[in-house]
Enzyme design. Sequence first.
Site, mmCIF file in Angstrom:
data_model
loop_
_atom_site.group_PDB
_atom_site.id
_atom_site.type_symbol
_atom_site.label_atom_id
_atom_site.label_comp_id
_atom_site.label_asym_id
_atom_site.label_seq_id
_atom_site.Cartn_x
_atom_site.Cartn_y
_atom_site.Cartn_z
ATOM 1 N N GLU A 56 11.851 -4.886 7.716
ATOM 2 C CA GLU A 56 11.695 -3.499 7.287
ATOM 3 C C GLU A 56 13.060 -2.918 6.950
ATOM 4 O O GLU A 56 14.040 -3.200 7.630
ATOM 5 C CB GLU A 56 11.033 -2.698 8.411
ATOM 6 N N GLU A 147 5.504 6.090 8.321
ATOM 7 C CA GLU A 147 4.751 5.834 9.547
ATOM 8 C C GLU A 147 5.309 6.731 10.648
ATOM 9 O O GLU A 147 6.508 7.011 10.682
ATOM 10 C CB GLU A 147 4.922 4.370 9.950
#
Length: 194
Positions: A56, A147
């Site tokens: 990520e 998120e």
Amino acid sequence: MTDDHECAIITVHGKFLGGQAKINLWNPTVETTLEISVSQIWAFAGPGTSNFNSIEAGWETDSYINSCTNLECEGFVQISPDIALGCSFTEMSTFKGDQKDATFSIHKDPSSGNWWIEVQGTPVGYHPISLFTILSKTPATMEFGGEIFNERSKGRHTTAQMGSGHFSSEGGLGVSSYFHHVQVIDENNEVKNP
């Protein structure tokens, strides 16, 4: 994802060697020290298996739980003397004001198999191929988005914000988070629009 994770993600299915996006920078509210808010790109393979691998890149407010981030992850090879994983951005976007952004990239070197992280076109470092099971031999699926982890302290949704904490329907640019110049890198090492 568990019920405490909330996401706004676009998944680009296929076999990719990476992806990149320009993401605007915010300093969202998180209510407790266990909560997170992230805006990033994901390269992953093996979902639903015990060999799930994920890389990520983007920005994060507070810390991930049960995961390693930045230089806490064993094996990352830092090469940039100017940009370090986990560094802070000095300028943030302001609601209905100036927008600040940065380009983040994850890219697998087809020769070595190492997964490189770049910020603003500057190579920061790489995750060696030896760290992965599935991503060492399989191209990745790419995701782009935000998120939060909402701890639900006191039995309610906390004030944790994703991105700016506002929707684009509230006024568009300058109000909500954005991604642009979203691209994927195909198996031929070509950069393409998804």
